[in-house]
Design an enzyme around this catalytic site. Structure first.
Site, PDB file in Angstrom:
ATOM      1  N   GLU A  88      -2.492  -9.219   3.709  1.00 57.56           N
ATOM      2  CA  GLU A  88      -2.722  -9.794   5.044  1.00 57.56           C
ATOM      3  C   GLU A  88      -4.204  -9.967   5.330  1.00 57.56           C
ATOM      4  OE1 GLU A  88      -3.443  -5.591   5.659  1.00 57.56           O
ATOM      5  OE2 GLU A  88      -1.912  -6.693   4.554  1.00 57.56           O
TER       6      GLU A  88
ATOM      7  N   HIS B  24      -3.941  -5.160   0.243  1.00 60.53           N
ATOM      8  CA  HIS B  24      -3.556  -5.715   1.550  1.00 60.53           C
ATOM      9  C   HIS B  24      -3.600  -7.240   1.537  1.00 60.53           C
ATOM     10  CE1 HIS B  24      -3.368  -1.983   3.942  1.00 60.53           C
ATOM     11  NE2 HIS B  24      -4.194  -1.552   3.011  1.00 60.53           N
TER      12      HIS B  24
ATOM     13  N   CYS C 160       0.825  -1.216   0.000  1.00 57.58           N
ATOM     14  CA  CYS C 160       0.000   0.000   0.000  1.00 57.58           C
ATOM     15  C   CYS C 160       0.864   1.273   0.000  1.00 57.58           C
ATOM     16  CB  CYS C 160      -0.981  -0.037   1.174  1.00 57.58           C
ATOM     17  SG  CYS C 160      -2.393   1.057   0.925  1.00 57.58           S
TER      18      CYS C 160
END
Length: 366
Positions: free
Chosen positions: A336, A334, A249
């Site tokens: 994660e 993202h 990001c």
């Protein structure tokens, strides 16, 4: 319930019911399209300084629990929902959204037309706004004039980054994680792979980072405009080629600027847990979680040594980059996945493999 107003810079006013803190708050109002995961959303440091609108209509129905935070202290300036669930139902629920916001001094508003607000943001772009104090009568014209004259702070990364380095020990690869507003999910994924992580402030100089002898360097997500963090750009410049790098990001944007590329502000940003991204090499499409208001200009990549690896299927913007000569790759979304789909989780494995490759090369040369 006590009423409260959301007043936009363009003079449009939404009136609803107040929840959370009674105090007033101002910020850039944005929307996010995730259908679940409001706890991860409100605690994502990338929302620092923003009033967040949830497009999904019912929020708070599973309460707030101890496990799903992405940071200890949320940095959002306010929360806008269509309907707030007063009696959450979930076995993990520790408190309600209303009680949590009261504790954290964050104001919220419910009962407004969030579809109308979302359309406005899509048409006009992210817009300055104020949530009035609960029950306060205000002169709307005066508030609008004040908003127009207000310049919001640009030091969001400084606000949310750790002030001192700290370890998250493991027995595997040593990773220095530069914290620009890190979501805990990134640390969780590295810990899951047994990495020996040291989290460092956004402004730690390159020589100090290299003095920790990392096997790899992680550039975290974070809030705001990458051009507001020139010291981080300078640091990254001096790290390229010294160790494998993985950026997420804001980490991608800072890395691209360090290579000589340029960034620009998106009209209303990418925020949500359902954004399709195409990997150019394989043609594979992944659903991704995103939260960013800036992107990299593809026309600025010439001569930077960067190539595009992923693109957004909604608008064609750059979603992934890699360096042609050095072991570096970055993504704009993202992996994660907190909140959101886990399609891109494999990128952490690829980062581990990149570090292993570099170790093998060094051993071969030795």
């Amino acid at each position: 319930m006590t009423t409260r107003k959301l007043i936009l810079e363009n003079g449009i006013v939404f009136e609803g019911q107040a929840f959370g803190s009674d105090q007033a708050s101002d910020g850039e109002v944005v929307f996010t399209t995730g259908m679940t995961g409001y706890q991860e959303t409100l605690s994502d440091p990338s929302f620092a300084g923003q009033i967040v609108t949830m497009t999904y209509p019912l929020i708070g129905n599973y309460g707030i629990n101890r496990d799903d935070f992405e940071t200890i202290d949320p940095a959002i300036k306010g929360f806008v929902v269509r309907e707030l669930a007063k009696t959450p139902s979930n076995f993990r629920c520790d408190t309600t959204l209303d009680e949590y916001f009261k504790m954290k001094k964050i104001p919220g508003i419910e009962g407004i037309d969030t579809r109308k607000l979302t359309r406005l943001i899509r048409e006009e772009g992210s817009i300055k706004a104020i949530l009035t104090a609960a029950g306060e009568e205000v002169d709307v014209d005066a508030v609008v004039e004040k908003l127009k004259a207000t310049t919001f702070p640009t030091n969001q990364v400084e606000q949310v980054s750790t002030k001192t380095p700290y370890p998250s020990p493991g027995r595997g690869k040593k990773v220095v994680l530069m914290d620009f507003g890190m979501k805990h999910g990134i640390l969780r994924e590295l810990n899951k792979r047994n990495c020996d992580v040291i989290v460092v402030p956004y402004n730690m100089p390159a020589d100090e980072i290299l003095g920790l002898y990392p096997d790899g360097i992680m550039l975290s997500n974070g809030p705001g405009d990458p051009k507001d963090v020139p010291e981080a750009v300078e640091t990254i410049k001096n790290l390229i080629g010294k160790a494998p790098i993985f950026g997420i990001c804001l980490g991608q944007q800072l890395f691209a600027l360090a290579c000589g590329a340029d960034s620009f502000k998106l009209k209303f940003g990418h925020r949500g847990a359902n954004h399709p991204v195409k990997e150019l090499k394989t043609g594979r499409t992944e659903l991704t979680s995103q939260n960013h208001g800036y992107a990299i200009d593809p026309d600025s990549l010439e001569g930077t040594g960067l190539e595009i690896t992923h693109v957004a299927l909604n608008d064609g913007t750059i979603e992934g980059l890699k360096h042609k000569e050095h072991p570096v790759f970055t993504v704009q979304y993202h992996p994660e996945a907190s909140p959101g789909p886990e399609d891109s989780n494999h990128l952490f494995d690829e980062f581990i493999e990149l570090m292993n490759e570099e170790t093998r090369k060094e051993q071969h040369h030795a």
